[in-house]
Enzyme design. Sequence first.
Site, PDB file in Angstrom:
ATOM      1  CE  LYS A  55      37.513  38.687  64.344  1.00  0.00           C
ATOM      2  NZ  LYS A  55      37.657  39.967  65.091  1.00  0.00           N
ATOM      3  CG  LEU A  56      39.784  32.246  60.996  1.00  0.00           C
ATOM      4  CD1 LEU A  56      40.409  30.908  60.641  1.00  0.00           C
ATOM      5  CD2 LEU A  56      38.515  32.031  61.790  1.00  0.00           C
ATOM      6  CB  SER A  57      40.601  36.594  57.743  1.00  0.00           C
ATOM      7  OG  SER A  57      41.428  37.583  58.287  1.00  0.00           O
ATOM      8  CB  ALA A 114      41.416  43.296  53.802  1.00  0.00           C
ATOM      9  CG  HIS A 152      41.797  46.102  62.661  1.00  0.00           C
ATOM     10  ND1 HIS A 152      40.660  45.332  62.765  1.00  0.00           N
ATOM     11  CD2 HIS A 152      42.830  45.231  62.498  1.00  0.00           C
ATOM     12  CE1 HIS A 152      40.987  44.051  62.687  1.00  0.00           C
ATOM     13  NE2 HIS A 152      42.282  43.962  62.523  1.00  0.00           N
TER      14      HIS A 152
END
Length: 280
Positions: A55-57, A114, A152
């Site tokens: 998983k990553l941004s 973000a 989150h």
Amino acid sequence: MKLTLGFSPCPNDTFIFDALIHHKIDTEGLEFDVCFHDVETLNQKAVNGELDITKLSFHAFAYVLNQYALLDAGSALGFGVGPLLISKNEYLANHPDNLAKDLRVGIPGKLTTANFLLGIAFPHLTEKQELVFSEIEQSLLDDKIDLGLIIHENRFTYQEKGLFKVMDLGNYWEKLTGCAIPLGGIVINRKIDLEVQHKVNRLIRKSVEFAFQNPKSGLDFIRQHAQEMEEEVMYKHIDLYVNKYSVDHGAEGRKAIDLLFSMAQEKGLIPKNDIQIYLG
């Protein structure tokens, strides 16, 4: 065949991967060596090429396109799911158009989506401090920072701590583009055989589908990693971040991801790159 797999301990990720790593679905001969980390640690591991699948941004993905391809399953995209810019100072919350450039902003990592959205909405806010996402609220309460960028489950708890919303950056993106906000995706190392890459994508999709059909099946596993979160909050979190785009991006999801990349490249926030984003 065993592959390394990294994702966060947050409920949306544990909900998605529970069936896969606990063999509730047929993994077709694949085994997974799992590690749990916050999103910025996963981003850095991707930059270093440490994991087979992670998983990553989406922001971080722009820097590892030569190493990783994006899977269609497992992503976090959606409406009303974006990061929030918050403050202890109610005046700042009531005057988001007048934020001074010297305000100290706590961010959950420079490569997070973000932070990318913060750069789009408030390019003059450059006094940034990288913090673990779960520490940002307390840093605001302790006056170590003036603004906090939260992601989150913190979006469900900040008001209880007397903090105020300055801007919902997800809503900002939605009004700007009309698209869902792409937060994080699942990528796989391009060195892995293409047939195996497609198998992994297929298995993650099956894992998500199993979770939707059996939403309480992974409750113990989800709770184990949810930092003492109440069950109601855990499932609010899951409902917010796991949706149809987590099963498959589809045309809408790909449009949103492509727009994010093109806009970021135009603004010089990520390097220009013509490498294909998705699986071959």
